[in-house]
Design an enzyme around this catalytic site. Sequence first.
Site, PDB file in Angstrom:
ATOM      1  N   THR A   1       0.864  -1.188   0.000  1.00  0.00           N
ATOM      2  CA  THR A   1       0.000   0.000   0.000  1.00  0.00           C
ATOM      3  C   THR A   1       0.903   1.242   0.000  1.00  0.00           C
ATOM      4  OG1 THR A   1      -0.097   0.220   2.412  1.00  0.00           O
ATOM      5  CG2 THR A   1      -1.672  -1.299   1.365  1.00  0.00           C
ATOM      6  N   ARG A   2       0.319   2.394   0.278  1.00  0.00           N
ATOM      7  CA  ARG A   2       1.110   3.625   0.405  1.00  0.00           C
ATOM      8  C   ARG A   2       1.646   3.806   1.822  1.00  0.00           C
ATOM      9  NH1 ARG A   2      -2.861   7.224  -0.059  1.00  0.00           N
ATOM     10  NH2 ARG A   2      -1.489   9.005   0.232  1.00  0.00           N
ATOM     11  N   LYS A   3       1.514   2.797   2.665  1.00  0.00           N
ATOM     12  CA  LYS A   3       2.000   2.877   4.049  1.00  0.00           C
ATOM     13  C   LYS A   3       3.492   2.558   4.078  1.00  0.00           C
ATOM     14  CE  LYS A   3      -2.559   1.663   5.825  1.00  0.00           C
ATOM     15  NZ  LYS A   3      -3.396   0.660   6.514  1.00  0.00           N
ATOM     16  N   THR A   4       4.255   3.440   3.450  1.00  0.00           N
ATOM     17  CA  THR A   4       5.697   3.284   3.345  1.00  0.00           C
ATOM     18  C   THR A   4       6.395   4.317   4.215  1.00  0.00           C
ATOM     19  OG1 THR A   4       5.647   4.720   1.395  1.00  0.00           O
ATOM     20  CG2 THR A   4       5.588   2.352   1.002  1.00  0.00           C
TER      21      THR A   4
ATOM     22  N   THR B   1       5.212  -3.101   4.405  1.00  0.00           N
ATOM     23  CA  THR B   1       6.147  -1.978   4.497  1.00  0.00           C
ATOM     24  C   THR B   1       6.061  -1.208   5.812  1.00  0.00           C
ATOM     25  OG1 THR B   1       4.545  -0.585   3.313  1.00  0.00           O
ATOM     26  CG2 THR B   1       6.263  -1.645   1.999  1.00  0.00           C
TER      27      THR B   1
END
Length: 390
Positions: free
Chosen positions: A181-184, A363
Amino acid sequence: MPLIICGVSIVSPVISSPRLCSKTSSSSSSKRVISMSATTTQFQSITIKPPSHPTYDLKGVIKLALDEDAGDRGDVSCIATIPSEMEVEAHFLAKENGVVAGIALAEMVFQEVDPSLKVEWSQKDGDLVHKGLQFGKVHGRAYNIVVAERVALNFMQRMSGIATLTKAMADAAHPACILETRKTAPGLRLVDKWAVLIGGGKNHRMGLFDMVMIKDNHISIAGGITNAIRSVDQYLEQQNLKMEFEVGPISVKFVGIHLSLTDKGKMDLLFKLAVKGVETRTLEEVKEVLDYTSGTKSSLTRIMLDNMVVPLPNGDIDVSMLKEAVSLIDGRFETEASGNVTLDTVHKIGQTGVTYISSGALTHSVKALDISLKIDTELALQVGRRTNRA
């Protein structure tokens, strides 16, 4: 002129003196340009290309990592102890089993610090390594190797941790594909997503710019799923844009459920009633999307099915709601399951027929793979065996 490496813009920056090899070059006014030929010809270690991003400066990220380490004085420990012209050979050592990743990026770090350093690898990104394996070496000026060491390892350890978990989840999820996901980590979006590719996963959207993804807040503000889809279709047509379009999460929310932990029979009954009540409302949302798109031309490509994986009191999961939603969609759109995705649950989710399974944990909760870089390799192996880390 920027150089392009596999779709990533690489800008050769000016390197300030604290990171340079000379022990006497401590003047902050001294500048030196280090040119890195960012091509796959020079970096033979690039076997899996990084994802594309229109503005991401990978070279700048490497420079930032080195500069935050060097500060305004450089490596005072190296300056004090290492003769500037001494040359050594250092070996990369895996201290646990996993999937190695970040080999290509580590090589870029060494080249950034000192282009004369010679880096060799016996493994490549995506290969399995075992505890105690020496899988690469770097030869050259000792000062510069030690200066680059921690930054190179930080990238490698994080990326290898992501790749290791991705590999395990991707194998278990088959035939579904695993997505991040964009949870980086902030500033490491491309690096984290590169590691997912190395581990055998696929990339979800890189950011807010490359895919339309209508989520619950968009749906609430737009006044419902149908209104949100209609607005997106109009926008894409007006802007003459063609890109992936996902609507979701069509999700399960448990509101006002009281479960008695002292009465298992009552808890099970209330749990089943709650799930049944939510299931009807959720599947109605799926039907609403299908009804609208069946009578109207739409750019919609994927439907996210969020939290349809229901944890049960006995520790198992119930995927019946997810299966029914996939059956309703019947291949008209790609489907993506999210919520309650773990290494223990992903196999069962993957058997429901969903196209994709997304997991933020790939991530945002990464456990780094233990890797070291040692000049006295035999001593490092002896210590590692004594501590059960090699």
